[in-house]
Design a protein around this motif. Structure first.
Motif, PDB file in Angstrom:
ATOM      1  N   MET A   1       2.034 -14.594  -5.676  1.00 34.62           N
ATOM      2  CA  MET A   1       3.293 -15.063  -6.260  1.00 34.62           C
ATOM      3  C   MET A   1       4.154 -13.895  -6.745  1.00 34.62           C
ATOM      4  N   MET A   2       3.514 -12.763  -7.047  1.00 34.97           N
ATOM      5  CA  MET A   2       4.251 -11.583  -7.497  1.00 34.97           C
ATOM      6  C   MET A   2       4.797 -10.764  -6.335  1.00 34.97           C
ATOM      7  N   GLY A   3       4.548 -11.229  -5.092  1.00 35.25           N
ATOM      8  CA  GLY A   3       5.120 -10.566  -3.921  1.00 35.25           C
ATOM      9  C   GLY A   3       4.204  -9.593  -3.212  1.00 35.25           C
ATOM     10  N   VAL A   4       2.923  -9.581  -3.561  1.00 32.90           N
ATOM     11  CA  VAL A   4       1.977  -8.687  -2.897  1.00 32.90           C
ATOM     12  C   VAL A   4       1.710  -9.175  -1.481  1.00 32.90           C
ATOM     13  N   ASP A   5       1.687  -8.250  -0.509  1.00 33.07           N
ATOM     14  CA  ASP A   5       1.403  -8.619   0.883  1.00 33.07           C
ATOM     15  C   ASP A   5      -0.028  -9.147   0.981  1.00 33.07           C
ATOM     16  N   PRO A   6      -0.237 -10.344   1.532  1.00 35.90           N
ATOM     17  CA  PRO A   6      -1.581 -10.945   1.533  1.00 35.90           C
ATOM     18  C   PRO A   6      -2.591 -10.187   2.385  1.00 35.90           C
ATOM     19  N   ILE A   7      -2.150  -9.638   3.526  1.00 36.38           N
ATOM     20  CA  ILE A   7      -3.087  -8.911   4.388  1.00 36.38           C
ATOM     21  C   ILE A   7      -3.509  -7.607   3.715  1.00 36.38           C
ATOM     22  N   TRP A   8      -2.525  -6.901   3.140  1.00 36.14           N
ATOM     23  CA  TRP A   8      -2.829  -5.659   2.424  1.00 36.14           C
ATOM     24  C   TRP A   8      -3.769  -5.938   1.260  1.00 36.14           C
ATOM     25  N   LEU A   9      -3.506  -7.003   0.513  1.00 37.27           N
ATOM     26  CA  LEU A   9      -4.360  -7.362  -0.611  1.00 37.27           C
ATOM     27  C   LEU A   9      -5.776  -7.671  -0.132  1.00 37.27           C
ATOM     28  N   GLY A  10      -5.891  -8.398   0.973  1.00 42.04           N
ATOM     29  CA  GLY A  10      -7.206  -8.755   1.491  1.00 42.04           C
ATOM     30  C   GLY A  10      -8.038  -7.542   1.867  1.00 42.04           C
ATOM     31  N   ILE A  11      -7.427  -6.560   2.537  1.00 42.10           N
ATOM     32  CA  ILE A  11      -8.178  -5.367   2.949  1.00 42.10           C
ATOM     33  C   ILE A  11      -8.482  -4.484   1.749  1.00 42.10           C
ATOM     34  N   MET A  12      -7.569  -4.405   0.780  1.00 38.80           N
ATOM     35  CA  MET A  12      -7.862  -3.666  -0.441  1.00 38.80           C
ATOM     36  C   MET A  12      -9.082  -4.258  -1.153  1.00 38.80           C
ATOM     37  N   ILE A  13      -9.120  -5.583  -1.222  1.00 38.86           N
ATOM     38  CA  ILE A  13     -10.264  -6.254  -1.854  1.00 38.86           C
ATOM     39  C   ILE A  13     -11.534  -6.004  -1.046  1.00 38.86           C
ATOM     40  N   ALA A  14     -11.431  -6.065   0.287  1.00 39.66           N
ATOM     41  CA  ALA A  14     -12.611  -5.882   1.142  1.00 39.66           C
ATOM     42  C   ALA A  14     -13.210  -4.492   0.969  1.00 39.66           C
TER      43      ALA A  14
END
Length: 459
Positions: A380-393
């Motif tokens: 909701m804050m505008g973070v790219d979902p794919i980038w967030l997913g790989i950062m988490i991974a």
């Protein structure tokens, strides 16, 4: 009332530390808090009434069908002697150079990660095959255990990865939740294929960093990573008559078919996992390893892992509903809004919390407990979902290496010779944890490392 959600989260973490099964810890603790909340008048049972719909959604989720098929594929390849042939082939190619065995382990680990996606199988296999040889040839105990444990965890980030399949499903739900919260009704969603594409370049960079560290160690401390002697090379040639090309072609072909069909939109991850499972059977048959004993081992192992994952999914669904019932989502939103620095601070705090939780919790627990809480808010804050997913991974990948409860450390301890001290394993993985943190920093500074390939393929 909001603070009951925080108490619930802390209680779940405490119960998990006792070693109680994850699925029952999540569900049992959450239901106990829900009952207490009802008695105190702070919980609406309507949240738990949504549980049947959640469970039905898990049962009918076609994406999650990829989990047992990829697990079957990985376990079958583990039994087909692919790793043994690859390791001998790479040793013939790089063994004459300093740190050649370490470079071979990194490359074979990358190929096994792209073939199996199962961390435990890779660490155990490489520990049994490579560790005794490296120690016998005079390699440093700390470096040998570190490179084996680190490359074993590449299955977390290099597709096809079970972790990315599970994370993709959680992020997809989080993305839909974020859109609903913002009043947006869009057919767009996050697919596992998007995460697979986004993980390709970071995964390759991570392997190069491992190899770079090995080369640097060879320059600074050549005595700790010696080259193989002529007698060693002759022994490998005598033991295995499979050449580099013969060893490389079958797994590369399987990787190309599975990943290529996903990345180029020919097949969904679920369909590709079926092809991969069949390809693993063919490869085992070709290697003359498709025996009744091996088939029994693979099917039972697949059943155990699949049952564990889906039970944790059910427990996580109960936890998520109770956490939201206590107003946990609003609590997290208010905490993020009070942080100075906006999106950057919010992402930094989430990454730091996940890294610290990795010392005590498994990646599955973090994926199903933490990600559904924070991901919708960050999206909701505008973070790219794919980038967030790989950062988490990548962040969760460190949970396999961080002492004292890193699973890769336990896997390696179980197969390492008694002469290898546990402290050596702990010290050996520290440089590789630092390397993974360097990759996280690079991705934070240059998001294009993650987003470029998905944009090129799907836009």
């Amino acid at each position: 009332m909001d603070y009951l959600a925080l108490y619930l989260f802390l209680a779940v973490c405490m119960v998990l530390l006792t070693g109680f099964p994850v699925a029952f810890a999540l569900a049992g603790t959450s239901l106990a808090f829900a009952g207490m909340g009802v008695l105190l008048g702070h919980f609406d049972m309507a949240f738990l009434q949504a549980l049947p719909n959640r469970l039905y959604g898990i049962m009918t989720n076609t994406t999650l069908l990829a989990v047992p098929l990829f697990v079957f594929m990985g376990l079958m390849l583990e039994k087909s002697k692919v790793a043994e042939n690859l390791l001998d082939a790479m040793a013939l190619l790089f063994g004459r150079t300093k740190a050649g065995m370490g470079i071979s382990v990194a490359i074979v680990g990358m190929l096994l990660a792209a073939s199996t996606g199962i961390v435990g199988a890779t660490v155990v296999t490489m520990g049994l095959l490579a560790l005794p040889t490296m120690l016998k040839r005079g390699y440093s105990t700390q470096y040998s255990t570190g490179i084996i444990a680190a490359t074993g965890t590449l299955g977390q980030i290099i597709p096809p990865s079970i972790a990315l399949v599970l994370l993709g499903d959680v992020l997809s739900s989080s993305y839909q939740q974020a859109q609903l919260n913002m009043g947006i009704f869009s057919p767009d969603n996050i697919s596992v294929g998007d995460l697979f594409a986004g993980a390709m370049i970071p995964g390759f960079i991570l392997v190069l960093l491992y190899i770079g560290y090995s080369i640097g160690l060879a320059m600074l401390k050549p005595e700790s990573v010696p080259s193989l002697t002529k007698d060693d090379i002759a022994e490998i040639k005598q033991r295995r008559k499979v050449g580099p090309i013969t060893a490389l072609v079958p797994p590369l072909l399987l990787i190309g078919v599975v990943l290529g069909s996903i990345l180029f939109g020919i097949a969904t991850p679920t369909e590709a996992s079926g092809v991969g499972a069949f390809g693993a059977l063919v490869l085992a048959l070709w290697q003359k390893q498709l025996t009744l004993t091996n088939l029994q081992y693979v099917t039972q192992g697949t059943l155990k892992v699949t049952a564990m994952v889906f039970m944790i999914l059910i427990g996580a669904a109960v936890f998520s509903l109770v956490f939201r019932g206590f107003g946990g989502e609003e609590l997290i939103v208010s905490l993020f809004e009070q942080l100075p620095g906006g999106v950057f601070s919010a992402v930094l705090v989430v990454m730091l919390v996940m890294f610290l939780l990795g010392f005590i919790l498994d990646f599955i627990e973090i994926t199903f407990v933490v990600v559904p809480i924070v991901a919708p808010i960050l999206l909701m804050m505008g973070v790219d979902p794919i980038w967030l997913g790989i950062m988490i991974a990548v962040n969760l990948q460190t949970s396999f290496l961080t002492p004292p409860f890193g699973f890769a450390l336990f896997y390696l301890r179980g197969v390492a010779p008694k002469t290898v001290l546990t402290s050596d394993i702990y010290k050996g993985v520290i440089p590789f944890v630092v390397i993974q943190l360097i990759l996280l920093i690079l991705m934070a500074m240059y998001p294009q490392l993650v987003t470029w390939l998905p944009n090129e393929l799907y836009n």
